[in-house]
Design an enzyme around this catalytic site. Sequence first.
Site, PDB file in Angstrom:
ATOM      1  N   GLY A  53      46.806  35.790  28.061  1.00  0.00           N
ATOM      2  CA  GLY A  53      48.173  35.860  28.557  1.00  0.00           C
ATOM      3  C   GLY A  53      48.308  35.236  29.924  1.00  0.00           C
ATOM      4  O   GLY A  53      48.137  34.038  30.099  1.00  0.00           O
ATOM      5  N   GLY A  54      48.645  36.074  30.908  1.00  0.00           N
ATOM      6  CA  GLY A  54      48.909  35.571  32.246  1.00  0.00           C
ATOM      7  C   GLY A  54      50.373  35.245  32.438  1.00  0.00           C
ATOM      8  O   GLY A  54      51.196  35.326  31.518  1.00  0.00           O
ATOM      9  N   TRP A  55      50.711  34.893  33.666  1.00  0.00           N
ATOM     10  CA  TRP A  55      52.111  34.661  34.026  1.00  0.00           C
ATOM     11  C   TRP A  55      52.759  33.574  33.177  1.00  0.00           C
ATOM     12  O   TRP A  55      53.929  33.671  32.807  1.00  0.00           O
ATOM     13  CB  TRP A  55      52.201  34.296  35.508  1.00  0.00           C
ATOM     14  CG  TRP A  55      53.589  34.018  35.965  1.00  0.00           C
ATOM     15  CD1 TRP A  55      54.148  32.799  36.239  1.00  0.00           C
ATOM     16  CD2 TRP A  55      54.630  34.983  36.183  1.00  0.00           C
ATOM     17  NE1 TRP A  55      55.468  32.944  36.620  1.00  0.00           N
ATOM     18  CE2 TRP A  55      55.787  34.280  36.592  1.00  0.00           C
ATOM     19  CE3 TRP A  55      54.695  36.376  36.068  1.00  0.00           C
ATOM     20  CZ2 TRP A  55      56.983  34.926  36.895  1.00  0.00           C
ATOM     21  CZ3 TRP A  55      55.890  37.008  36.373  1.00  0.00           C
ATOM     22  CH2 TRP A  55      57.017  36.281  36.772  1.00  0.00           C
ATOM     23  N   ASN A  56      52.022  32.544  32.830  1.00  0.00           N
ATOM     24  CA  ASN A  56      52.619  31.408  32.125  1.00  0.00           C
ATOM     25  C   ASN A  56      52.882  31.666  30.646  1.00  0.00           C
ATOM     26  O   ASN A  56      53.580  30.885  29.996  1.00  0.00           O
ATOM     27  CB  ASN A  56      51.719  30.176  32.265  1.00  0.00           C
ATOM     28  CG  ASN A  56      51.701  29.624  33.672  1.00  0.00           C
ATOM     29  OD1 ASN A  56      52.670  29.778  34.418  1.00  0.00           O
ATOM     30  ND2 ASN A  56      50.599  28.995  34.054  1.00  0.00           N
ATOM     31  N   GLU A 107      52.512  39.735  30.801  1.00  0.00           N
ATOM     32  CA  GLU A 107      53.401  39.824  31.961  1.00  0.00           C
ATOM     33  C   GLU A 107      54.827  39.431  31.558  1.00  0.00           C
ATOM     34  O   GLU A 107      55.192  38.270  31.675  1.00  0.00           O
ATOM     35  CB  GLU A 107      52.877  38.931  33.085  1.00  0.00           C
ATOM     36  CG  GLU A 107      51.472  39.315  33.541  1.00  0.00           C
ATOM     37  CD  GLU A 107      50.963  38.492  34.710  1.00  0.00           C
ATOM     38  OE1 GLU A 107      51.789  37.927  35.470  1.00  0.00           O
ATOM     39  OE2 GLU A 107      49.747  38.400  34.887  1.00  0.00           O
ATOM     40  N   MET A 125      47.467  45.109  39.390  1.00  0.00           N
ATOM     41  CA  MET A 125      47.762  43.873  40.127  1.00  0.00           C
ATOM     42  C   MET A 125      48.568  44.200  41.386  1.00  0.00           C
ATOM     43  O   MET A 125      49.756  43.887  41.502  1.00  0.00           O
ATOM     44  CB  MET A 125      48.492  42.886  39.215  1.00  0.00           C
ATOM     45  CG  MET A 125      47.641  42.429  38.039  1.00  0.00           C
ATOM     46  SD  MET A 125      48.406  41.138  37.020  1.00  0.00           S
ATOM     47  CE  MET A 125      49.666  42.092  36.166  1.00  0.00           C
ATOM     48  N   TYR A 133      49.304  43.186  44.312  1.00  0.00           N
ATOM     49  CA  TYR A 133      49.523  42.076  45.239  1.00  0.00           C
ATOM     50  C   TYR A 133      50.806  41.365  44.811  1.00  0.00           C
ATOM     51  O   TYR A 133      51.489  41.812  43.876  1.00  0.00           O
ATOM     52  CB  TYR A 133      48.323  41.118  45.256  1.00  0.00           C
ATOM     53  CG  TYR A 133      47.626  40.919  43.920  1.00  0.00           C
ATOM     54  CD1 TYR A 133      48.239  40.217  42.882  1.00  0.00           C
ATOM     55  CD2 TYR A 133      46.361  41.444  43.692  1.00  0.00           C
ATOM     56  CE1 TYR A 133      47.607  40.044  41.668  1.00  0.00           C
ATOM     57  CE2 TYR A 133      45.712  41.271  42.467  1.00  0.00           C
ATOM     58  CZ  TYR A 133      46.342  40.566  41.467  1.00  0.00           C
ATOM     59  OH  TYR A 133      45.710  40.392  40.248  1.00  0.00           O
ATOM     60  N   ASP A 134      51.170  40.298  45.502  1.00  0.00           N
ATOM     61  CA  ASP A 134      52.436  39.580  45.248  1.00  0.00           C
ATOM     62  C   ASP A 134      53.648  40.482  45.457  1.00  0.00           C
ATOM     63  O   ASP A 134      54.681  40.325  44.783  1.00  0.00           O
ATOM     64  CB  ASP A 134      52.462  38.976  43.838  1.00  0.00           C
ATOM     65  CG  ASP A 134      51.494  37.816  43.690  1.00  0.00           C
ATOM     66  OD1 ASP A 134      51.002  37.329  44.722  1.00  0.00           O
ATOM     67  OD2 ASP A 134      51.221  37.406  42.555  1.00  0.00           O
ATOM     68  N   TRP A 136      41.084  39.212  42.623  1.00  0.00           N
ATOM     69  CA  TRP A 136      41.728  37.967  42.184  1.00  0.00           C
ATOM     70  C   TRP A 136      41.709  36.988  43.356  1.00  0.00           C
ATOM     71  O   TRP A 136      42.409  37.168  44.328  1.00  0.00           O
ATOM     72  CB  TRP A 136      43.171  38.217  41.744  1.00  0.00           C
ATOM     73  CG  TRP A 136      43.780  36.956  41.213  1.00  0.00           C
ATOM     74  CD1 TRP A 136      44.379  35.959  41.932  1.00  0.00           C
ATOM     75  CD2 TRP A 136      43.814  36.527  39.845  1.00  0.00           C
ATOM     76  NE1 TRP A 136      44.775  34.940  41.118  1.00  0.00           N
ATOM     77  CE2 TRP A 136      44.439  35.267  39.824  1.00  0.00           C
ATOM     78  CE3 TRP A 136      43.353  37.074  38.652  1.00  0.00           C
ATOM     79  CZ2 TRP A 136      44.640  34.544  38.647  1.00  0.00           C
ATOM     80  CZ3 TRP A 136      43.558  36.360  37.489  1.00  0.00           C
ATOM     81  CH2 TRP A 136      44.197  35.107  37.484  1.00  0.00           C
TER      82      TRP A 136
END
Length: 413
Positions: free
Chosen positions: A93-96, A136, A208, A210-211, A358
């Site tokens: 997966g991941g953000w993209n 995500e 996660m 962060y961000d 990360w």
Amino acid sequence: MSIYIYTVVFLILAFAGYRRVCYYTNWSLYRQGLGQYFPNNTDPHLCTHIIFSFAKLVKGELAFYAEEDKDLYKEINNLKLFNPSLKTLIAVGGWNQESTEWSAMVSKTNKMNKFIVKSMSFLRKHEFDGVDLDWEYPALRSGANATTDKHNFGLLCKKLRLAYEREARVTGKPRLLVTVAVAAAKKIIDVSYEVPTIARYVDFINLMSYDMHGSWLTYTGHHSQLFAKGFNSNNPEELYLDIDWAARYWVLLGAPRELINIGLSFYGRGFTLKDPDSNGIGAQSKGPNRPGPFTRESGYMAYYEICMLLTRGGETYRDTGEPYYINGNQWIGYDDEQSIANKVAWLIREGFGGAMMWALPLDDFNQECSLSSRKFPLANRVRDDLLAAEKLANKESSPTTTDNQWSILGDIF
């Protein structure tokens, strides 16, 4: 024995150790010069788990992002030849990826079952020890089903775990791991996750954390602050944008502390100030900072890029622990060894299960910065501090330290 008694026995006899979960990013291979990172750059003893990012979902199955990934899989898993206790996982997966493929896969039993069966073949073929689900986010973003995704994601975790347990019994192989990477923001957590279900069936949770701030905002803020600063009263979310709050919220919703790995970032988020003379936390921003020479992304810089900036001028300030760098109208919040140590000390004190990092290719992995005393200064600081805590915990839990501990065991048995 009851679960409670088993827990007491475990705590008395031994301390299993903190997890040190490190992400490897396949796109770091394509960076130029000092930024290019190969799997063999990795110290095989630095982490307890390495998670390869990312595989993608294609028609409900795990698939390569690039043909080169096949070779990278082999190189990552070859690290286990030097450290047999190392575990490797593939993150999917991941953000993209967004939600379209995910939502379709979990929407029907036959599609979910297909994913589970195919995932076992994929993991065994490429010699991974498990899968890390990085959706995500369920019920959010393009292609999501706001009504069913939340429940179905929990169901996916359950069915994966049960299927992996059965496969291990039938084959005699070690059970494949099921882990998740999850959001830290309240507005996402509430919509996306059935926390008790997830916590019951996964091996661990990668938070996660962060961000939390970035150039998408109109004011500066540290993206991985341990405690909220509360500096912008116009944004009520500021009360929740910190590691401590996010971790406690997951616990409140039903995740055991020992299951949670606290996310630590090896990169910074930056801004371009509207007024260089007004430059503290919460100062007005007119957009992202200039991109780094190797990561080449506006508003984002690897630790090694920031470290090299520090040697060329500008000033570093700290706001309750986390540093931020200012040079003219450029403002970057990041973590260094000191702030990483603060966060590791906090997670130990609060009883969490470990740290998630990360990502390895963003640390100063080649010791290019003159301020670094060794390769992987941030990851090594995490390792050193967690190993020291393990040593202390094992010493304190040793059955030879007091007679009272054995008397407790006598009552149990």
